[in-house]
Structures are given as structure tokens and as C-alpha cells.
Write a protein that holds these residues in place. Structure first.
Motif, PDB file in Angstrom:
ATOM      1  N   LEU A  50       5.793 -15.762  16.565  1.00  0.00           N
ATOM      2  CA  LEU A  50       5.762 -15.913  15.106  1.00  0.00           C
ATOM      3  C   LEU A  50       6.913 -15.138  14.503  1.00  0.00           C
ATOM      4  O   LEU A  50       7.124 -13.967  14.840  1.00  0.00           O
ATOM      5  CB  LEU A  50       4.453 -15.381  14.521  1.00  0.00           C
ATOM      6  N   TYR A  51       7.674 -15.782  13.658  1.00  0.00           N
ATOM      7  CA  TYR A  51       8.708 -15.115  12.875  1.00  0.00           C
ATOM      8  C   TYR A  51       8.065 -14.761  11.535  1.00  0.00           C
ATOM      9  O   TYR A  51       7.491 -15.643  10.878  1.00  0.00           O
ATOM     10  CB  TYR A  51       9.874 -16.061  12.614  1.00  0.00           C
ATOM     11  N   VAL A  52       8.149 -13.508  11.136  1.00  0.00           N
ATOM     12  CA  VAL A  52       7.466 -13.096   9.906  1.00  0.00           C
ATOM     13  C   VAL A  52       8.401 -12.300   8.991  1.00  0.00           C
ATOM     14  O   VAL A  52       9.318 -11.621   9.458  1.00  0.00           O
ATOM     15  CB  VAL A  52       6.216 -12.231  10.235  1.00  0.00           C
ATOM     16  N   ARG A  53       8.144 -12.419   7.715  1.00  0.00           N
ATOM     17  CA  ARG A  53       8.869 -11.613   6.716  1.00  0.00           C
ATOM     18  C   ARG A  53       7.865 -11.137   5.683  1.00  0.00           C
ATOM     19  O   ARG A  53       6.924 -11.855   5.367  1.00  0.00           O
ATOM     20  CB  ARG A  53       9.897 -12.484   5.968  1.00  0.00           C
ATOM     21  N   GLY A  54       8.123  -9.940   5.132  1.00  0.00           N
ATOM     22  CA  GLY A  54       7.262  -9.447   4.068  1.00  0.00           C
ATOM     23  C   GLY A  54       6.085  -8.671   4.619  1.00  0.00           C
ATOM     24  O   GLY A  54       6.076  -8.255   5.782  1.00  0.00           O
ATOM     25  N   ALA A  55       5.069  -8.479   3.769  1.00  0.00           N
ATOM     26  CA  ALA A  55       3.934  -7.614   4.097  1.00  0.00           C
ATOM     27  C   ALA A  55       2.887  -8.397   4.881  1.00  0.00           C
ATOM     28  O   ALA A  55       1.719  -8.442   4.519  1.00  0.00           O
ATOM     29  CB  ALA A  55       3.345  -7.030   2.807  1.00  0.00           C
ATOM     30  N   LEU A 104       0.034 -15.715  -7.114  1.00  0.00           N
ATOM     31  CA  LEU A 104       1.033 -14.845  -7.744  1.00  0.00           C
ATOM     32  C   LEU A 104       0.623 -14.504  -9.175  1.00  0.00           C
ATOM     33  O   LEU A 104       0.726 -13.348  -9.600  1.00  0.00           O
ATOM     34  CB  LEU A 104       2.415 -15.519  -7.724  1.00  0.00           C
ATOM     35  N   GLU A 105       0.130 -15.505  -9.901  1.00  0.00           N
ATOM     36  CA  GLU A 105      -0.304 -15.268 -11.287  1.00  0.00           C
ATOM     37  C   GLU A 105      -1.399 -14.217 -11.361  1.00  0.00           C
ATOM     38  O   GLU A 105      -1.509 -13.479 -12.333  1.00  0.00           O
ATOM     39  CB  GLU A 105      -0.859 -16.562 -11.898  1.00  0.00           C
ATOM     40  N   ALA A 106      -2.262 -14.211 -10.342  1.00  0.00           N
ATOM     41  CA  ALA A 106      -3.371 -13.260 -10.332  1.00  0.00           C
ATOM     42  C   ALA A 106      -2.923 -11.888  -9.856  1.00  0.00           C
ATOM     43  O   ALA A 106      -3.723 -10.957  -9.785  1.00  0.00           O
ATOM     44  CB  ALA A 106      -4.482 -13.786  -9.426  1.00  0.00           C
ATOM     45  N   GLY A 107      -1.620 -11.756  -9.510  1.00  0.00           N
ATOM     46  CA  GLY A 107      -1.151 -10.484  -8.948  1.00  0.00           C
ATOM     47  C   GLY A 107      -1.672 -10.284  -7.536  1.00  0.00           C
ATOM     48  O   GLY A 107      -1.736  -9.169  -7.036  1.00  0.00           O
ATOM     49  N   GLY A 108      -2.049 -11.381  -6.891  1.00  0.00           N
ATOM     50  CA  GLY A 108      -2.621 -11.284  -5.551  1.00  0.00           C
ATOM     51  C   GLY A 108      -1.598 -11.565  -4.471  1.00  0.00           C
ATOM     52  O   GLY A 108      -0.407 -11.708  -4.737  1.00  0.00           O
ATOM     53  N   ARG A 109      -2.089 -11.644  -3.243  1.00  0.00           N
ATOM     54  CA  ARG A 109      -1.196 -11.844  -2.098  1.00  0.00           C
ATOM     55  C   ARG A 109      -1.251 -13.287  -1.610  1.00  0.00           C
ATOM     56  O   ARG A 109      -2.293 -13.926  -1.642  1.00  0.00           O
ATOM     57  CB  ARG A 109      -1.603 -10.925  -0.955  1.00  0.00           C
ATOM     58  N   MET A 156       3.926 -23.901   1.437  1.00  0.00           N
ATOM     59  CA  MET A 156       5.207 -23.828   0.719  1.00  0.00           C
ATOM     60  C   MET A 156       5.747 -25.200   0.314  1.00  0.00           C
ATOM     61  O   MET A 156       6.889 -25.306  -0.125  1.00  0.00           O
ATOM     62  CB  MET A 156       6.273 -23.094   1.545  1.00  0.00           C
ATOM     63  N   ALA A 157       4.941 -26.242   0.452  1.00  0.00           N
ATOM     64  CA  ALA A 157       5.421 -27.580   0.100  1.00  0.00           C
ATOM     65  C   ALA A 157       5.303 -27.789  -1.408  1.00  0.00           C
ATOM     66  O   ALA A 157       4.739 -26.976  -2.135  1.00  0.00           O
ATOM     67  CB  ALA A 157       4.613 -28.639   0.848  1.00  0.00           C
ATOM     68  N   ARG A 158       5.829 -28.909  -1.880  1.00  0.00           N
ATOM     69  CA  ARG A 158       5.664 -29.288  -3.285  1.00  0.00           C
ATOM     70  C   ARG A 158       4.189 -29.579  -3.557  1.00  0.00           C
ATOM     71  O   ARG A 158       3.404 -29.765  -2.643  1.00  0.00           O
ATOM     72  CB  ARG A 158       6.430 -30.580  -3.554  1.00  0.00           C
ATOM     73  N   LEU A 191      10.411 -19.506  -5.372  1.00  0.00           N
ATOM     74  CA  LEU A 191       9.005 -19.287  -5.023  1.00  0.00           C
ATOM     75  C   LEU A 191       8.909 -18.361  -3.809  1.00  0.00           C
ATOM     76  O   LEU A 191       8.124 -17.399  -3.794  1.00  0.00           O
ATOM     77  CB  LEU A 191       8.333 -20.635  -4.738  1.00  0.00           C
ATOM     78  N   ALA A 192       9.748 -18.626  -2.805  1.00  0.00           N
ATOM     79  CA  ALA A 192       9.738 -17.796  -1.593  1.00  0.00           C
ATOM     80  C   ALA A 192      10.081 -16.342  -1.936  1.00  0.00           C
ATOM     81  O   ALA A 192       9.441 -15.400  -1.443  1.00  0.00           O
ATOM     82  CB  ALA A 192      10.724 -18.352  -0.569  1.00  0.00           C
ATOM     83  N   ASP A 193      11.079 -16.169  -2.804  1.00  0.00           N
ATOM     84  CA  ASP A 193      11.461 -14.806  -3.212  1.00  0.00           C
ATOM     85  C   ASP A 193      10.310 -14.101  -3.917  1.00  0.00           C
ATOM     86  O   ASP A 193      10.051 -12.919  -3.697  1.00  0.00           O
ATOM     87  CB  ASP A 193      12.678 -14.858  -4.157  1.00  0.00           C
ATOM     88  N   GLU A 194       9.623 -14.833  -4.777  1.00  0.00           N
ATOM     89  CA  GLU A 194       8.513 -14.223  -5.521  1.00  0.00           C
ATOM     90  C   GLU A 194       7.359 -13.849  -4.618  1.00  0.00           C
ATOM     91  O   GLU A 194       6.699 -12.827  -4.810  1.00  0.00           O
ATOM     92  CB  GLU A 194       8.023 -15.193  -6.594  1.00  0.00           C
ATOM     93  N   VAL A 195       7.094 -14.724  -3.637  1.00  0.00           N
ATOM     94  CA  VAL A 195       6.036 -14.428  -2.663  1.00  0.00           C
ATOM     95  C   VAL A 195       6.332 -13.086  -1.995  1.00  0.00           C
ATOM     96  O   VAL A 195       5.455 -12.218  -1.885  1.00  0.00           O
ATOM     97  CB  VAL A 195       5.935 -15.567  -1.620  1.00  0.00           C
ATOM     98  N   LEU A 196       7.607 -12.904  -1.574  1.00  0.00           N
ATOM     99  CA  LEU A 196       7.983 -11.670  -0.883  1.00  0.00           C
ATOM    100  C   LEU A 196       7.944 -10.474  -1.826  1.00  0.00           C
ATOM    101  O   LEU A 196       7.468  -9.397  -1.471  1.00  0.00           O
ATOM    102  CB  LEU A 196       9.379 -11.814  -0.270  1.00  0.00           C
TER     103      LEU A 196
END
Lengths: 384, 384
Positions: B104-109, B166-171, B153-155, B191-196
Motif C-alpha cells: 500500500l502506498y499511503v500519504r497523510g495521517a 471535510l465539511e464536518a471537520g472530520g477525517r 476520489m471519483a466524481r 480535493l486531494a490537497d484538502e483531504v491531506l
């Protein structure tokens, strides 16, 4: 033995007695056995059953017997008739229910309507266009296939259900919460006429002249489900009477169906809830209702599954060719499956060399075309 | 024993080997036991397993080991890391599934995200406004309560699910069908940047540079459900990939949920079908998902049922007063019921003297307020 009309008069008079609703009637019948015996009972015995004094007085003096006799005549003049609980012609599905009405006022081709498989289609008076369309469409499709559509003659979903059956040239039964001489709402007079004109029927348990009072509607609803093999709820808000109808239908051991809708629609809250929490079966199309009817009826009206010629016999079935338009993985799976021996997904994977993802995709596609059936434990068989 | 990075390099090289997809990898591992052993295998043994010659050549010459080493460095520079199947930190829910990705390649928390209960929210790329709103709403509500929202991450539905969290300040965790250095569709870069940025994570099993090819998406979908306790399908048309995701999730023994919709909407055909024919649980609101999560998680995030103070113990429970706003029939029924002894509807009728209609109506109302629970056989108990 009393002449038939004397027995009838007692039933009709009992049904007209003030303070004697369906529940009290059931208690009286349990105690005395027949309408005649109730009228023969001494006042003190009636009092012991905690009947209101007004009812005791009315029963003891048989004051309603004359009115009951006149009632028969008035119903005849309306073109209707009255049937009572111990008539042979009393609808048998309704008779089986808990506390069935002792008297039914009927108009139109009621016997022919009720001889066919009946399905109730009901829902909120205040409904959306979506709900109306869904009721119309399902009723039309079912009526086209010889199902009698039963509903409550109310605005909204009920009216759409009756209209769907009429559009299909099918039969429909309107169960009323008023006397047979009333139409409620009044602007449904034309609908009532059309129901009768098209070999449908009107049914009510309430004496002539009974106005539309809200206490009566739950009893009407029990007749709707009591006459039917199943009840389809099309739209119902959170506190809708249709939810109660659904629950009563379950208590009558009727199949209960519900049409789902957007979770953001108030009108679908109740139907979604019935599917989620009360065991109602989800209806996407008329086949979902038909397939839950007794097997002989379902077999008659449902098209055979996705293949052309339907042959009986295991050998023939094994030889049956896969439909021409299957994909390669679908064809490979279909060939491995038979109608009699379920195959596990691991065996399919082993034999087809397909990945789980390809396999699942192909299985789902075959399942949705009704060529195969998924069984518990990830096993699959061909459909007959 | 080889140094850790040597083992890692073997896994990563194996994952990059042409012609060796997840299914072949599983077969190789079953045979050889480890990535190292595969690379140590003689060519003829690999050939016996019917590996394509290109793959045999690549494995025998270890030609990808250098690239694998460079891959680790490149991922580090992207701010990510690579975890392999026998790492202790490999997500345990995913490890339990059939043929989990070896790398698995992973980024972020990612560790913090996956430590929390994860729920996948997925659906069609081409969806309705209703579907987007439902995905947004459910994800927001669940994320607010500490649930990590996993999606693809799709449309369409996927994007709405991530945005709700993200709106809920959640993960939220975005599982990609491409390499970690790609974003697909490209306009989801933000969107990807905001997720991270918001302590979320991106995960993929595909090597750097892997473009968005359609064969990869089913594997991505298995990681989405594999990381999650349950999968909520919000909208799916008849032949939607989301239906396959749902079926794969069932094969992974995950809870599968579906949001119903109008039967006249193409986009809800698949979700309604999942509820009707595949055992998916109907979701009206976030609580319907929460209540099916493991008991300790459900208890933590679900509000206690309709009463204010929640006390333990049978005696206290019996003494517990009925909520003030109950109707007379509701109050009468509530008082008769306890949390420990189910009462049959006939006993309730006998004791309350209510008609079946009144009784059913009041029971339904208490049930919908979550004060009582209906059990099989028309029995009822108070909820704890």
C-alpha cells in the motif's frame, strides 16, 4: 329456523346499534354465538358485558329491526345488497381476519372482483406526483394481469390506484369509510361511477347515511387489507394512517409491500421505514408484488425467466443453451451452473479461472437478468 | 534475516512486476510463502505456475529491485510511505480479506484515520443532485461522530462523500485507482490537497505513475470496502460498478447499506435492487449505519433512546416514568411493558381494553420514538 331475511335483519340491526362497534360486536358474538341470540339475551346479561345503557335499551326493545328491514330495501334501490358474516358468499379472506365486520354493504360486481386475486394499493392522501405516478403504474400493471386492485377511494394515492386499474381496463374495489349512499370526498362521485361501470365494486361495513368520521377510517383500512392477499403502501409520511394500515395488515398475516422513495422526501419516510424496520418488501416494479403472491397465481402472471422456451425436466434444462448475448465470463459461468446442484463461488473461480472481481461482476449480471439465483453461502444455481 | 528494506524492496518489486496482478500474486504467495522466496525460485518452478514469460524473466533477473528502491525514495519525497503485507502496521481489516494488496502506498495521517471506525460511502460517478446531497449529508453526520469516511476520489457520489466529511471537520480517506503521484480526475487535485490538509489520507496499491486504467478500479473498490466496517451505496444505476463493489463487500463480510430512492429514477435502480434482492440494509439517516457497527462503537456514537436519563438496572428501569408527551393509549401500553419480559399483543389488548386499531397505532408510535421494540410473535418490550 328463522327465514333468511330474519337472520339478516338481526345482523343488520346489530351493526346499526349505537355504542356497538366492531370490537364490542366481536365480544358479544363470542359470548352469545349469533346475532339472534344477542337480541334474545336478558338485559342483565348484556349489562354484565359492560354494554352502554343506550345499546342495551336498543337491543332489548329490538327498536332497530324495522329500520334494518327498511335498510335492505333502500340498499336494493341503490342497486346494492347486504351480505352478512354467516352468508356463504361472505369474502373468505376477510372472514379469516380478527373481528371481521358482521355486515358488508356491496354494490357492483363484487363477487367477480373478489374471486380474483386482490392486491391493495394504498397511501397518503397528501402525496407527491412521484407517489401518484408510482401508484398509477403499479396498479395498471397488476390490473392488466387480472389482479383486482383494492383501495380506499380517498384522495391521493388511493384515487391513483383506482384510476390505474381503470386505465388498464381492469377491476377495482373501493372500500368506503361511509355509508354506501355517500361518496367521500364528494368530488370522487365520478370515480365511484366509473368503478361501477367498469365491473368494479364498492364495499363498506357502515350503515346507510354514515358520514365520513375519522374514527371509521381505521376500520375501513382493515377491510381493505382483509379483502387482499397483500398491501402495497406507495407513499406514507411519518405519522401516516397508511403505516397503521400496514401494521394491521401484518397482524392479519397479509404480505406488506412498500415503494421506496428519496430519503429527503417526507412522503417516503413511512414507506422507507416499513422496509427498513417492519419487514415490508421493497417494490420496484409489479413483478416484485406478483412474485410474492401464492405460487399458482405468481406462476400464471409472471413471465418465465430470461430464456425463450421454458422446458421442464432436468436433462433438458442441462442441455439448454445460454442466451446468445452473454459475455464470455457470463457464458462460462452459466455453462457450469445447473438448476439442481448449487455451486460455490470458489468452485466457479477454480473452474473459470476468472478473478473474484470478474466473477462477481458476471454473477451479478446473470442474477439481474434472472438467469441464475444466489443462495446462502455464496452458492449459485440456474433458475428454472 | 534480510534488513527490513530488503524485504520491502522484494514486495514492492513484486507489486511492480508486469503480468503479476493481485490474483497471481496471491497464487505465488500461497506457493512460495514470501516475496523473497518468489524471487529465489528457479524459472521452471515459476513456469509451472503458468506465469507469463515476461513476468518470469523479470522475477528471475530481479530487474525491478533497483526501481523498487528508487520507488521508496520517490514516495518519501512525495511525503508518503509504502507499507507491505507483513508489516505490523498494515491495516488489519484489509489484511483479513481475500487476496489483499501486498503493498500500500499511503500519504497523510493514514494510521490515525484507519484506527478510527471506517465507513465507505460510494456510488455512481454520474449521479443526481439527490444522490450528492444524500452522500454529503450522511458523510457529514458520520464524520462528525468520529467515523472516518472512505471513498474512491471519483466524481459524483465519491467526491460528495469526501466533501461531507471535510465539511464536518472530520477525517476521510481517498483510495485511488492510480499511482500516488497522479490525481484522477485531474480537477480533484484540490480535493486531494484538502483531504491531506485536514488530517485525512490517500491510499493506493498501484505503483507510482500508474495511469487511470479501467481494469484497476475494481481492485481499488476492494480496498475501499476492505478498509471499512461497512459500505454505504448512495446511488447506483442498473449496471453500475457500485453494485459490484457492494457484492464484493458482502464477500468480504462487510455490512452493506444502500440509500433508497424513487423507483422512477435510473440512479436508484441499483440501490433499491440491493435492498430488495441482495440483503443490503436500507439507510434513511446516519443512525441506520451507526446502529449496525460493532456494539461498542454504536453505543458510543448513538444517542440513548427517547428518554432523558439513562439508568442501568431492572428495578430503576421499571420505575422509569413515561415521557410526558405520550397519548393516553401510549402511556397505558408503556406502563405495562418492561425491558425484560416481552408482552404479547393479546395481553396488551386485554389489559388496556384498547381496540386492535388503537393498540396498533399506539405501538407503532412508541416504536418509532424508539421507546419500545417489536419482537417476533407480536410481542413487545421496552428498549433499554
Amino acid at each position: 329456523m328463522l327465514p333468511h331475511s330474519e337472520i339478516m335483519i338481526s345482523w343488520i340491526a346489530l351493526n346499526m346499534t349505537p355504542g356497538v362497534g366492531p370490537r364490542v360486536t366481536a365480544r358479544l358474538l363470542e359470548h352469545f354465538g349469533s346475532a339472534e341470540a344477542i337480541f334474545d339475551a336478558p338485559r342483565r346479561e348484556l349489562a354484565l358485558l359492560r354494554l352502554p345503557s343506550e345499546a342495551i335499551e336498543s337491543i332489548a326493545t329490538r327498536e332497530l329491526h324495522d329500520r334494518a328491514e327498511a335498510e335492505i330495501e333502500r340498499v336494493r334501490r341503490l342497486g346494492g345488497e347486504i351480505i352478512v358474516l354467516d352468508d356463504g358468499v361472505y369474502p373468505s379472506l376477510l372472514r379469516e381476519t380478527y373481528d371481521p365486520p358482521v355486515v358488508l354493504y356491496v354494490r357492483g360486481a363484487w363477487a367477480e372482483c373478489l374471486d380474483r386475486p386482490c392486491v391493495a394499493v394504498v397511501g397518503s392522501r397528501r402525496c407527491s406526483t412521484y407517489g401518484q405516478n408510482a401508484a398509477l403504474m403499479l396498479s395498471r400493471e397488476l390490473a392488466q394481469r387480472g389482479i383486482t386492485i383494492v383501495s380506499g377511494m380517498a384522495r391521493g394515492i388511493d384515487a391513483a390506484a383506482h384510476r390505474g386499474a381503470l386505465e388498464a381496463g381492469g377491476r377495482t374495489v373501493g372500500v368506503m369509510g361511509t355509508g354506501l349512499d355517500q361518496v367521500y370526498p364528494r368530488d370522487h362521485k365520478k370515480l365511484a361511477d366509473e368503478v361501477l361501470k367498469q365491473n368494479g365494486a364498492l364495499v363498506t361495513q357502515f350503515p346507510l347515511g354514515t358520514p365520513p368520521v375519522s374514527e371509521n377510517f381505521p376500520y375501513r383500512n382493515r377491510v381493505i387489507s382483509g379483502l387482499s392477499l397483500g398491501v402495497v403502501v406507495v407513499e406514507a409520511a411519518e405519522n401516516s394512517g397508511s403505516l397503521i394500515t400496514a401494521r394491521l395488515a401484518m397482524e392479519q398475516n397479509r404480505e406488506v409491500f412498500a415503494v421506496p422513495g428519496n430519503i429527503t422526501s417526507r412522503n417516503s419516510f413511512g414507506t422507507n421505514y416499513l422496509i427498513k424496520g417492519a419487514g415490508a418488501k421493497l417494490v420496484q416494479q409489479w413483478q416484485d408484488v406478483a412474485s410474492e403472491l401464492p405460487a399458482d397465481i405468481a406462476a400464471r402472471i409472471l413471465p418465465p425467466p430470461g430464456r425463450k422456451a421454458k422446458k421442464k425436466g432436468e436433462l433438458l434444462d442441462r442441455l439448454q443453451l445460454a442466451p446468445a448475448d452473454l459475455s464470455a465470463p457470463e457464458r462460462a459461468i452459466f455453462k457450469l451452473l445447473s438448476t439442481d446442484t448449487p455451486l460455490q463461488i470458489d468452485a466457479l473461480a477454480e473452474n473459470t479461472k476468472l478473478s473474484i472481481t470478474q466473477l462477481t461482476s458476471a454473477l451479478l449480471s446473470l442474477e439481474m437478468r434472472e438467469l441464475i439465483r444466489a443462495l446462502p453461502g455464496k452458492c449459485f444455481v440456474r433458475r428454472m
